[in-house]
Design an enzyme around this catalytic site. Structure first.
Site, PDB file in Angstrom:
ATOM      1  N   ALA A 179      -0.449   4.118   7.376  1.00  0.00           N
ATOM      2  CA  ALA A 179      -1.708   4.875   7.276  1.00  0.00           C
ATOM      3  C   ALA A 179      -1.861   5.932   8.368  1.00  0.00           C
ATOM      4  O   ALA A 179      -2.967   6.382   8.660  1.00  0.00           O
ATOM      5  CB  ALA A 179      -2.926   3.951   7.268  1.00  0.00           C
ATOM      6  N   GLN A 199       0.854  -1.198   0.000  1.00  0.00           N
ATOM      7  CA  GLN A 199       0.000   0.000   0.000  1.00  0.00           C
ATOM      8  C   GLN A 199       0.886   1.244   0.000  1.00  0.00           C
ATOM      9  O   GLN A 199       1.877   1.315   0.717  1.00  0.00           O
ATOM     10  CB  GLN A 199      -0.868  -0.025   1.270  1.00  0.00           C
ATOM     11  N   THR A 200       0.538   2.227  -0.836  1.00  0.00           N
ATOM     12  CA  THR A 200       1.268   3.490  -0.761  1.00  0.00           C
ATOM     13  C   THR A 200       0.391   4.645  -1.192  1.00  0.00           C
ATOM     14  O   THR A 200      -0.512   4.487  -2.003  1.00  0.00           O
ATOM     15  CB  THR A 200       2.549   3.465  -1.626  1.00  0.00           C
ATOM     16  N   ARG A 201       0.664   5.815  -0.620  1.00  0.00           N
ATOM     17  CA  ARG A 201       0.029   7.035  -1.097  1.00  0.00           C
ATOM     18  C   ARG A 201       1.105   8.077  -1.419  1.00  0.00           C
ATOM     19  O   ARG A 201       0.834   9.257  -1.535  1.00  0.00           O
ATOM     20  CB  ARG A 201      -0.956   7.586  -0.059  1.00  0.00           C
ATOM     21  N   HIS A 203      10.562   5.873  -2.837  1.00  0.00           N
ATOM     22  CA  HIS A 203      11.997   6.115  -2.818  1.00  0.00           C
ATOM     23  C   HIS A 203      12.715   4.802  -2.523  1.00  0.00           C
ATOM     24  O   HIS A 203      12.085   3.759  -2.409  1.00  0.00           O
ATOM     25  CB  HIS A 203      12.328   7.209  -1.790  1.00  0.00           C
ATOM     26  N   HIS A 217      11.451   2.287   0.362  1.00  0.00           N
ATOM     27  CA  HIS A 217      10.291   1.434   0.117  1.00  0.00           C
ATOM     28  C   HIS A 217      10.545   0.420  -0.994  1.00  0.00           C
ATOM     29  O   HIS A 217      10.020  -0.688  -0.963  1.00  0.00           O
ATOM     30  CB  HIS A 217       9.051   2.289  -0.154  1.00  0.00           C
ATOM     31  N   GLY A 221       4.479  -1.268   7.245  1.00  0.00           N
ATOM     32  CA  GLY A 221       5.676  -0.546   7.647  1.00  0.00           C
ATOM     33  C   GLY A 221       5.461   0.184   8.960  1.00  0.00           C
ATOM     34  O   GLY A 221       4.502  -0.071   9.689  1.00  0.00           O
ATOM     35  N   ARG A 222       6.370   1.104   9.239  1.00  0.00           N
ATOM     36  CA  ARG A 222       6.198   1.926  10.435  1.00  0.00           C
ATOM     37  C   ARG A 222       5.120   2.965  10.179  1.00  0.00           C
ATOM     38  O   ARG A 222       5.005   3.502   9.092  1.00  0.00           O
ATOM     39  CB  ARG A 222       7.522   2.634  10.758  1.00  0.00           C
TER      40      ARG A 222
END
Ligand SMILES: [Zn+2]
Length: 389
Positions: free
Chosen positions: A296, A198-200, A204, A207, A292-293
């Site tokens: 969201a 998931q990414t918004r 880089h 990730h 990840g840390r």
């Protein structure tokens, strides 16, 4: 269900609420004479995901029993794990217009043709304060998710949906795969295990590294950028998409990785949203999901590892998708490679890490961040976007 492949959708069945053929024509004629409600941008994203099965097993907007059960226990009333309510808000004025109607036509915009019919099972009062504290862990209106709840109507209309067509998008149509389509694509490629990311944000090196670490232990990688509503200061969708494209062009194996769009709106609900994101990715056919840390998260509302820890509140197997927890990563000059605090023994002086503020400042000045931080192709797109913006 067959053994492990394909992974079963949440609740067992992939929902498809689209009505086709003669039935669609009949439904269209019926909708023309029903009371009409315009669905806002965020709830339209939910409608799309209900229609295409991304929110399986839900078949419509939730009623009060499920709503309260989700807030209080992170489960539907029937006991299935579920972390964020999916409701259709109504203002008092809209509720008056609906009156006692048992069906309502839903419009994607004022004056547009109906997109779906809602078979109304109930209209109930939204418990905004309780929802904010349960889902967002705060009632601070500076929180963008809380603010969206507070700004929505005070009532909710629940019921099952019959959908005429998916919301129309004028961008990225080749990237808009439904859960049935991503599942078919995974099968075509022979992927039995797939990790979802998931990414918004633009991606880089940090990730990219995490995704590739995950890819080492599964068959395929689905980079699944969220493209519904985000905060106004997040990088716009078209700029992000160009970043993903150059990254895939230059650095990702085409037979092992793909990009597709996740049409959800961002809640910024941190831990609860991580659960919701994972369940939806299971419906898209992912067997693994990267957390990840501060997944969201926004501001300082959530602890760094809260979104990883919340998964432990569920029984083993309840969610059905395997989460992979990651630390933040960086280039270490002494290791001569990407690393994380788990794998690198060196100090800060060896590590290339830049704050988000510093990176934005460099990009605004037309300066590429170090290539150990950001791929130059990605940096150039962001620099160009800053100039246009
Ligand atoms: Zn090191």
């Amino acid at each position: 269900m067959s053994d492990l492949h394909p992974i079963a959708p949440h609740g067992g069945e992939l929902v498809d609420l689209l009505v086709a053929g003669d039935a669609a024509q009949t439904l269209r004629e019926e909708a023309a004479n029903l009371p009409k409600v315009v669905v806002g941008e965020r709830e339209l994203s939910d409608l799309e995901m209900l229609a295409n099965g991304a929110l399986s097993p839900l078949r419509g907007f939730q009623g009060e029993r499920d709503y309260r059960s989700v807030l209080d226990s992170m489960h539907l009333a029937d006991g299935l794990a579920w972390a964020i309510p999916v409701v259709l808000s109504l203002t008092d004025e809209e509720a008056k217009r609906v009156g006692g109607a048992d069906s309502v036509a839903l419009l994607p915009a004022e004056g547009a043709e109906p997109i779906a019919v809602l078979r109304v099972s109930e209209i109930f009062k939204r418990d905004k304060q309780h929802e904010a504290l349960s889902v967002y862990r705060t009632d601070d209106e500076a929180h963008p998710g809380v603010r969206a709840v507070q700004e929505a109507g005070d009532l909710c209309a629940a019921g099952s949906l019959e959908v005429l067509h998916l919301p129309e998008h004028d961008d990225f149509s080749s990237y808009r795969l439904t859960p049935a389509q991503t599942r078919a694509e995974f099968a075509n490629r022979g992927w039995k295990t797939v990790v979802g990311f998931q990414t918004r944000n633009p991606i880089h090196r940090a990730h990219e590294y995490i995704q590739k670490c995950a890819l080492e232990i599964v068959d395929g990688l689905l980079v699944h950028p969220l493209m519904g509503a985000t905060k106004s200061d997040d990088v716009p969708p078209d700029v992000r998409m160009r970043c993903y494209e150059v990254l895939f062009e230059g650095y990702y194996p085409k037979d092992r990785a793909m990009v597709s769009i996740f049409p959800a709106a961002m809640r910024y609900a941190g831990p609860r949203e991580a659960i919701w994101h994972a369940i939806a990715r299971k419906n898209y056919g992912c067997t693994h999901f990267i957390v990840g840390r501060d997944h969201a998260g926004v501001g300082t509302y959530y602890g760094t590892y809260d979104a990883q820890a919340i998964f432990e509140e569920f029984e083993p197997g309840e969610l059905g998708i395997q989460t992979l927890n990651f630390e933040h990563s960086f280039w270490c000059a002494s290791c001569e490679g990407m690393a994380s605090p788990k794998t690198c023994p060196h100090g800060e002086e060896s590590r290339i890490s830049l704050s988000g503020t510093k990176v934005r400042e460099m990009l605004r000045d037309g300066e590429r961040p170090p290539m150990e931080f950001s791929r130059p192709e990605v940096a150039d797109i962001l620099i160009a976007a800053m100039r246009e913006g």
